[in-house]
Motif scaffolding. Structure first.
Motif: not given
Ligand code: HEC
Length: 246
Positions: A125-130, A160-164, A166-168, A207-209
């Protein structure tokens, strides 16, 4: 010439010799045949007491089953995962929004989550989760090589953990994904300690926040500092890959 014994003696001798073979044959046969009971029952002990075997009928009970259902709340030996919050991330049939009892949100917990995430999850997922971890990058490169994927294997892009969507995901669901995996992603329930999976889930939320925060999320007294930092690192998407909550 030696005279032969009388005929009756020869017959009796032959029959006696044949009869002698019978006991060893019977013994050999009994020894070679598996049987729960002893071949010769001298003492019966309780071998033939009346009983109901499992899965058989018993008209004594209304449901007709000889085998009784375990009493509600029976705990099997070694069964310790009754706490659905702690072990499934579920409270009253819904994804938990909080940490299980005995765990509390703290800087230490998030630091632990970050460390474990960087070990176990960042590779994909990468260090920042992308979704741009080293393993993922390498696999994607192999997949798109001109010779085609190596040995015909396939690879699914890490999300990506920042996928809308996944963020939910509530905290409990992130914990459950870390534990059991999801679709093409394997679970880490056997590799990562239970509390650590909660720490990772909390860190993923952090991370998401961190990637989706507004100025309103920053305490007013330090907003000034942040502005300075923003202008200093003017390049967009600055060092997202370095990750980390400080
Ligand atoms: C070997 C690569 C790999 C590792 C390591 C990995 N993941 Fe994943 N992850 C994936 C893939 C691939 C998907 C997308 C699965 C799919 O869509 O079928 C995914 C999806 C996800 C999702 C999104 C689920 C959704 O609803 O779409 C979350 C959250 C997630 N992973 C968390 C984690 C966490 C937390 C860890 C560390 C404990 C981790 N992952 C480790 C490959 C990985």
């Amino acid at each position: 010439m030696i005279p032969l014994p009388p005929r009756w003696m020869i017959f009796t001798g032959a029959i006696a010799a044949l009869a002698l073979v019978i006991p060893p044959v019977v013994i050999a046969r009994v020894r070679a045949t598996p049987d729960q009971n002893r071949a010769v029952h001298i003492f019966f002990d309780m071998d033939f007491q009346p009983k109901f075997k499992s899965q058989s009928n018993n008209p004594l009970f209304a449901d007709g089953r000889a085998q009784r259902v375990a009493v509600a709340g029976t705990v099997a030996k070694g069964e310790t995962k009754l706490d659905t919050h702690r072990f499934e991330g579920v409270v009253d049939g819904k994804w938990a929004e909080t940490l299980p009892a005995g765990m509390s949100m703290s800087k230490e917990l998030l630091a632990r989550g970050q460390q474990r995430f960087n070990i176990y999850c960042s590779v994909c997922h990468g260090y920042a989760g992308y979704g741009d971890g080293t393993v993922n990058k390498r696999a994607m490169a192999l997949m798109s090589s001109s010779d085609g994927p190596a040995n015909g294997t396939s690879w699914v892009q890490a999300k990506s953990l920042h996928d809308p969507a996944v963020r939910e995901h509530p905290l409990g669901m992130l914990y459950n994904i870390a534990t059991n995996g999801i679709r093409n992603m394997a679970g880490y329930g056997t590799q990562i300690d239970n509390d650590d999976r909660w720490a990772i889930a909390a860190y993923v939320k952090t991370l998401q926040l961190s990637q989706n925060a507004s100025m309103q999320d920053v305490p007013p007294e330090i907003r000034g500092n942040l502005k300075k930092a923003e202008t200093a690192a003017a390049a967009p998407a600055a060092d997202a890959t370095k990750g980390g909550v400080k």
